[in-house]
Design an enzyme around this catalytic site. Structure first.
Site, PDB file in Angstrom:
ATOM      1  N   TYR A 144      74.597 124.037 -31.082  1.00  0.00           N
ATOM      2  CA  TYR A 144      75.286 122.744 -31.107  1.00  0.00           C
ATOM      3  C   TYR A 144      76.170 122.701 -32.341  1.00  0.00           C
ATOM      4  O   TYR A 144      75.736 123.077 -33.439  1.00  0.00           O
ATOM      5  CB  TYR A 144      74.261 121.613 -31.118  1.00  0.00           C
ATOM      6  CG  TYR A 144      74.858 120.227 -31.166  1.00  0.00           C
ATOM      7  CD1 TYR A 144      75.768 119.809 -30.200  1.00  0.00           C
ATOM      8  CD2 TYR A 144      74.523 119.340 -32.183  1.00  0.00           C
ATOM      9  CE1 TYR A 144      76.323 118.538 -30.239  1.00  0.00           C
ATOM     10  CE2 TYR A 144      75.060 118.058 -32.228  1.00  0.00           C
ATOM     11  CZ  TYR A 144      75.965 117.670 -31.250  1.00  0.00           C
ATOM     12  OH  TYR A 144      76.504 116.411 -31.301  1.00  0.00           O
ATOM     13  N   HIS A 197      77.476 108.952 -38.662  1.00  0.00           N
ATOM     14  CA  HIS A 197      77.474 107.584 -38.147  1.00  0.00           C
ATOM     15  C   HIS A 197      76.069 106.997 -38.083  1.00  0.00           C
ATOM     16  O   HIS A 197      75.070 107.714 -38.164  1.00  0.00           O
ATOM     17  CB  HIS A 197      78.137 107.514 -36.764  1.00  0.00           C
ATOM     18  CG  HIS A 197      77.383 108.189 -35.654  1.00  0.00           C
ATOM     19  ND1 HIS A 197      77.221 109.552 -35.567  1.00  0.00           N
ATOM     20  CD2 HIS A 197      76.768 107.681 -34.556  1.00  0.00           C
ATOM     21  CE1 HIS A 197      76.547 109.859 -34.471  1.00  0.00           C
ATOM     22  NE2 HIS A 197      76.242 108.741 -33.847  1.00  0.00           N
ATOM     23  N   GLU A 219      69.336 107.841 -30.032  1.00  0.00           N
ATOM     24  CA  GLU A 219      69.791 109.099 -29.454  1.00  0.00           C
ATOM     25  C   GLU A 219      68.691 110.163 -29.497  1.00  0.00           C
ATOM     26  O   GLU A 219      68.200 110.513 -30.569  1.00  0.00           O
ATOM     27  CB  GLU A 219      71.016 109.614 -30.207  1.00  0.00           C
ATOM     28  CG  GLU A 219      72.173 108.628 -30.251  1.00  0.00           C
ATOM     29  CD  GLU A 219      73.317 109.098 -31.132  1.00  0.00           C
ATOM     30  OE1 GLU A 219      73.238 110.248 -31.635  1.00  0.00           O
ATOM     31  OE2 GLU A 219      74.271 108.346 -31.338  1.00  0.00           O
ATOM     32  N   HIS A 269      87.932 112.517 -33.463  1.00  0.00           N
ATOM     33  CA  HIS A 269      86.829 112.935 -32.604  1.00  0.00           C
ATOM     34  C   HIS A 269      86.428 111.743 -31.745  1.00  0.00           C
ATOM     35  O   HIS A 269      85.914 110.749 -32.258  1.00  0.00           O
ATOM     36  CB  HIS A 269      85.651 113.398 -33.476  1.00  0.00           C
ATOM     37  CG  HIS A 269      84.548 114.069 -32.722  1.00  0.00           C
ATOM     38  ND1 HIS A 269      83.743 113.403 -31.815  1.00  0.00           N
ATOM     39  CD2 HIS A 269      84.105 115.345 -32.735  1.00  0.00           C
ATOM     40  CE1 HIS A 269      82.857 114.243 -31.317  1.00  0.00           C
ATOM     41  NE2 HIS A 269      83.059 115.426 -31.859  1.00  0.00           N
ATOM     42  N   HIS A 284      67.348 110.545 -33.302  1.00  0.00           N
ATOM     43  CA  HIS A 284      68.010 109.715 -34.306  1.00  0.00           C
ATOM     44  C   HIS A 284      68.000 108.293 -33.753  1.00  0.00           C
ATOM     45  O   HIS A 284      68.755 107.957 -32.845  1.00  0.00           O
ATOM     46  CB  HIS A 284      69.439 110.200 -34.556  1.00  0.00           C
ATOM     47  CG  HIS A 284      69.509 111.647 -34.952  1.00  0.00           C
ATOM     48  ND1 HIS A 284      70.472 112.511 -34.475  1.00  0.00           N
ATOM     49  CD2 HIS A 284      68.709 112.378 -35.773  1.00  0.00           C
ATOM     50  CE1 HIS A 284      70.282 113.714 -34.997  1.00  0.00           C
ATOM     51  NE2 HIS A 284      69.216 113.652 -35.783  1.00  0.00           N
ATOM     52  N   HIS A 288      72.970 109.838 -39.255  1.00  0.00           N
ATOM     53  CA  HIS A 288      72.927 111.244 -38.885  1.00  0.00           C
ATOM     54  C   HIS A 288      74.355 111.780 -38.781  1.00  0.00           C
ATOM     55  O   HIS A 288      75.324 111.038 -38.835  1.00  0.00           O
ATOM     56  CB  HIS A 288      72.157 111.472 -37.586  1.00  0.00           C
ATOM     57  CG  HIS A 288      72.594 110.610 -36.445  1.00  0.00           C
ATOM     58  ND1 HIS A 288      72.316 109.265 -36.362  1.00  0.00           N
ATOM     59  CD2 HIS A 288      73.286 110.896 -35.324  1.00  0.00           C
ATOM     60  CE1 HIS A 288      72.805 108.760 -35.244  1.00  0.00           C
ATOM     61  NE2 HIS A 288      73.410 109.740 -34.606  1.00  0.00           N
TER      62      HIS A 288
END
Length: 433
Positions: free
Chosen positions: A346, A331, A337, A288, A361, A367
């Site tokens: 989402y 991560h 963010e 990803h 976050h 998160h």
């Protein structure tokens, strides 16, 4: 009125446009006399001595110069706040909010502006303010400008007509608009009500994200950004001009519409962009990629590659990664963010994160996917999958984002947000340590 609006194209171009023939001087900016007895006025959003590549300014040819107005007096800030946020401590807790309700009493854009968070310092020209607007009424007999930062509009529902000094543009869900610091404008509703997000950028004006090894094409293309053509109001009456200045709100009387620019030329002007034109880049093999591949606009900081603010989107796209956990990975990040959802679902948060909602976050706060999403994605058959009917976005900043008292203590905050991770199971199958 709006379907036939014309636009000029090209991000940051040096434009020239006139609503009356010959109103724009040729070969110089400030002649002794301007046609139609207009006044020449330079509008600068960078220092005069900024490098040519970074210099932003526009020459306006208007019926009256901007100095024709009354004295300012302070007015109540309402729920508008400006960095630094000091009214409550900033927790490292992961936070999420439900949508803010559309008002039931008449509320225009200014009265319906609510600050959720901010960072940096408006006075120090670093960081951002993050706001939500909710409105059910057009601005009438009053105008607004923001001296603290440029304003990125991200509509979530409803359509707006932004009447500005440089002309008119419309913006609706799925599009964005940016109004430079200091530009006067008025918000007219083209629907019964409207709700959306605002990122107030105190720092370096937005630029397009670099493409790096991607090459000359892809991501957001310069040609898809649209700028208004000159359009002016020649109206006299009793109006008020609202200003956001050094973190506070002020008003003054003005006897005419300040949107009286008959012609203009320059590269500092409002613009809009259709997010559907963002050319998504993604993996065609495995893993990803980092969310930076979805950056539309960025405000650079003093450290190369570390943004004052990145505006990234997560639009409809194909997911084909093989042998890969496809949702965003777990991560912790030095960047902070703030996310919002325009439509749909989402992929990392299938429950609780709804259109019009928000999450935060912060720096080094962990998160990632909720428990159910992890279980589902870990066991899914990895066929090519089209993510449809979804559009999320993120404001990512190098500075810790501080929520306001309203955000932390208001009814929209979801008090049990972190419960979505509490049911994550232990799957460890190795030897006991």
């Amino acid at each position: 009125m709006t379907s036939d609006l014309e636009y000029m194209t090209g991000f940051g171009n040096e434009f020239e446009t006139e609503a009356l023939p010959g109103a724009l001087p040729i070969g110089q900016f400030s002649p002794q006399k301007v046609k139609y007895d207009l006044y020449a006025e330079q509008f600068s959003t960078t220092a005069f001595t900024a490098p040519r590549a970074d210099n932003r300014r526009t020459w306006m040819y208007r019926i009256r110069p901007s100095v024709v107005q009354g004295d300012y007096s302070a007015i109540d800030n309402g729920l508008i706040r400006t960095a630094p946020i000091t009214e409550v401590p900033t927790p490292p807790t992961m936070l999420r909010w439900n949508p803010i309700d559309i008002p039931t009493t008449p509320t225009d854009f200014i009265d319906g502006l609510i600050t959720m968070a901010a960072n940096g310092s408006a006075n120090g020209q670093t960081g951002i303010g993050i706001h939500v607007y909710v409105a059910n009424k057009s601005m009438t007999d009053r105008y607004f400008y923001n001296a603290d930062g440029e304003m990125l509009f991200v509509p979530q529902q409803g359509e707006l007509l932004l009447k500005t000094e440089c002309g008119n543009l419309t913006v609706k869900a799925g599009e964005i608009a940016v109004i430079p610091r200091g530009i006067k404008f008025q918000v007219i509703l083209l629907s019964d009500s409207a709700r959306g997000y605002i990122c107030e950028n105190y720092g370096h004006a937005y630029v397009l994200a670099e493409r790096g090894p991607v090459g000359a094409n892809g991501y957001a293309n310069d040609r898809d950004f649209q700028y208004p053509v000159a359009a002016f109001e020649d109206k006299e009456g009793e109006f008020e001009l609202i200003a956001k200045f050094n973190g506070n709100m002020f008003r003054c009387d003005i006897g005419h519409s300040p949107l009286d620019v008959v012609a203009w030329t320059g590269n500092s002007a409002p613009y809009k962009y259709d997010l559907a034109r963002f050319n998504v880049m993604n993996t065609v093999s495995f893993d990803h990629p980092d969310p930076s591949i979805f950056t539309v606009l960025t405000s650079p900081s003093g450290t190369e590659g570390v943004a004052n603010i990145d505006f990234a989107i997560f639009p409809p796209r194909w997911m084909v990664a093989e042998n890969t956990f496809r949702p965003p990975y777990y991560h912790r990040n030095i960047m902070s963010e703030f996310m919002g959802l325009i439509e749909g679902v989402y992929d990392a948060k299938e429950h609780g994160f709804v259109p019009g909602g928000m999450s935060l976050h912060n720096c080094m706060s962990p998160h990632g996917p909720e428990a159910d999403v992890f279980e589902k994605a870990s066991n899914a058959e990895l066929a090519p999958q089209r993510y449809e009917n979804t559009l999320a976005f993120m404001f990512e900043s190098r500075y810790i984002i501080s929520p306001t008292k309203y955000a932390l203590e208001g009814k929209q905050r979801q008090p049990n947000y972190t419960d979505c991770w509490r049911t994550i199971k232990k799957h460890y199958s190795g030897p006991q340590g």
